[in-house]
Design an enzyme around this catalytic site. Sequence first.
Site, PDB file in Angstrom:
ATOM      1  N   GLU A 123     -27.608  21.174 -42.007  1.00 29.49           N
ATOM      2  CA  GLU A 123     -27.392  20.258 -43.125  1.00 29.49           C
ATOM      3  C   GLU A 123     -26.457  20.900 -44.138  1.00 29.49           C
ATOM      4  O   GLU A 123     -26.122  22.094 -44.032  1.00 29.49           O
ATOM      5  CB  GLU A 123     -28.727  19.871 -43.772  1.00 29.49           C
ATOM      6  N   HIS A 352     -33.370  11.837 -56.363  1.00 28.55           N
ATOM      7  CA  HIS A 352     -34.085  12.266 -55.166  1.00 28.55           C
ATOM      8  C   HIS A 352     -35.086  13.391 -55.405  1.00 28.55           C
ATOM      9  O   HIS A 352     -36.181  13.379 -54.846  1.00 28.55           O
ATOM     10  CB  HIS A 352     -33.067  12.695 -54.117  1.00 28.55           C
TER      11      HIS A 352
END
Length: 539
Positions: A123, A352
């Site tokens: 990622e 988030h």
Amino acid sequence: MRQHLQHDVLIIGSGAAGLTLALTLPAHLRIAVLSKGELANGSTFHAQGGVAAVLDDRDTVESHVEDTLIAGGGLCRQDAVRFTVQHSREAIQWLIDQGVPFTPDDGSTDSEDNGFAFHLTREGGHSHRRIIHAADATGAAIFTTLLHQARQRSNIELLEQRVAIDLITEHKLGLSGQRCLGAYVLNRESGEVDTYGARFTVLATGGAAKVYLYTSNSDGACGDGIAMAWRAGCRVGNLEFNQFHPTCLYHPRAKNFLITEALRGEGALLKLPNGERFMPRFDSRAELAPRDIVARAIDHEMKRLGIDCVYLDISHRPTDFIKNHFPTVYERCLEFGIDITREPIPVVPAAHYTCGGVLVDSCGHTDVPNLYAIGETSFTGLHGANRLASNSLLECFVYARSAAADILEKLEQIRLPTTLPSWDASQVTDSDEDVIIAHNWDELRRFMWDYVGIVRTTKRLLRAQHRVNLLLDEIDEFYSNYKVSRDLIELRNLALVAELMIRSAMERKESRGLHYTLDYPHLLPEARDTILVPPTYVE
């Protein structure tokens, strides 16, 4: 009828951190795990990507530490980073031992021969493949497994519809000392406020992303643990750093659906409506840059072009690969008429993750004796000015296990508190003006999005500070006169945490990581944490 209950350990929060702590503690302890809604309503269940850990023989602790420090914008506490990473492999092994069904390595990527039996993905911000996952529904797999294990333990009570209102401390009761003795908890099933006494109380309530209008989080992410800890006398740190996930599904019927960063790890490209890529113009790492850079780039392009969203395209990868690796994203998008094997996904940034929180040490200790904070509620120093992808779940497991070991070590020294006073509701009445709660909730989230979002200015922050102070006064008056409800408790907590976020943002006179302000666009030469101290803090 109000109840007085006593437990050895009271855990407020039923996600990854709370369940890990409960399962790591010995079976002879009486443990309560509280969820303010259904057990699966928290952030853990909805986490897609995975858990970062040093698992590949070609990876190293030093590399993971370095990647974390770089993503953290020079503000990570190196001892916390090293502590977390060094304990990453044993935390993953514990999850495997619990039965978490991580995706096995099928040799479909360059992860073959990595010395590890499970598939590892990569990622943004990571220099290696080190994200272990269960397809693209890792949180659900972990939560379901841990919940199943907890249900097998007769000493663990799993209690739903229990909303913690405030912590009970010796100071609050007018006693000498500062110890935490438990909490007052609204039982939504009975409508009464129960009194929970405990030798140890643990805040595992998650973050506060619900303070923003657009968020990937569940409805319960209201900063409850941070607010309760502040009122009890705990310091908080770095609350100006709120991570906006770059890619949430943009669709009028899609609520809070996050498009996992693992798509970009497997080659998905960000594009403008005309099909042009734009990330290479902002960072040499392009789509694999850290989240703060990607989110700001998307925000910039949306404002520059006046567009509602950008697009994430993985359609160039083989159809079977997409369906096998991202079944949740594929099926969810298909529900909205988007076939990700053939067309790009419309995406926007959304709040988030809360990188700051309640100050703790490596065992999860807060400033209040016998009170711990673990997971997103806490500020360990791991994330610095920007969280590296998939370090959040890792932090939950490592610090929950560390807190459990510390509680076990201190167990014999701490006795159950004597009888605690009941919740006093003698001066309040039923509300006939709940519309005020709904209005204030909406106003708070809108001005936080507009004024304390991805890009900030001093003028915007001052506007937000003015509005939040007015709201706090209104909410305090309402709280003092009417019976508590979940909506009121959450609004009270969210407004307080918003005020702490705004204060923290105003104190930082630079742009670093997730805090980007047009008035102070450059870094200061010395990186410092923003630590706020409550009036009730005692050294």
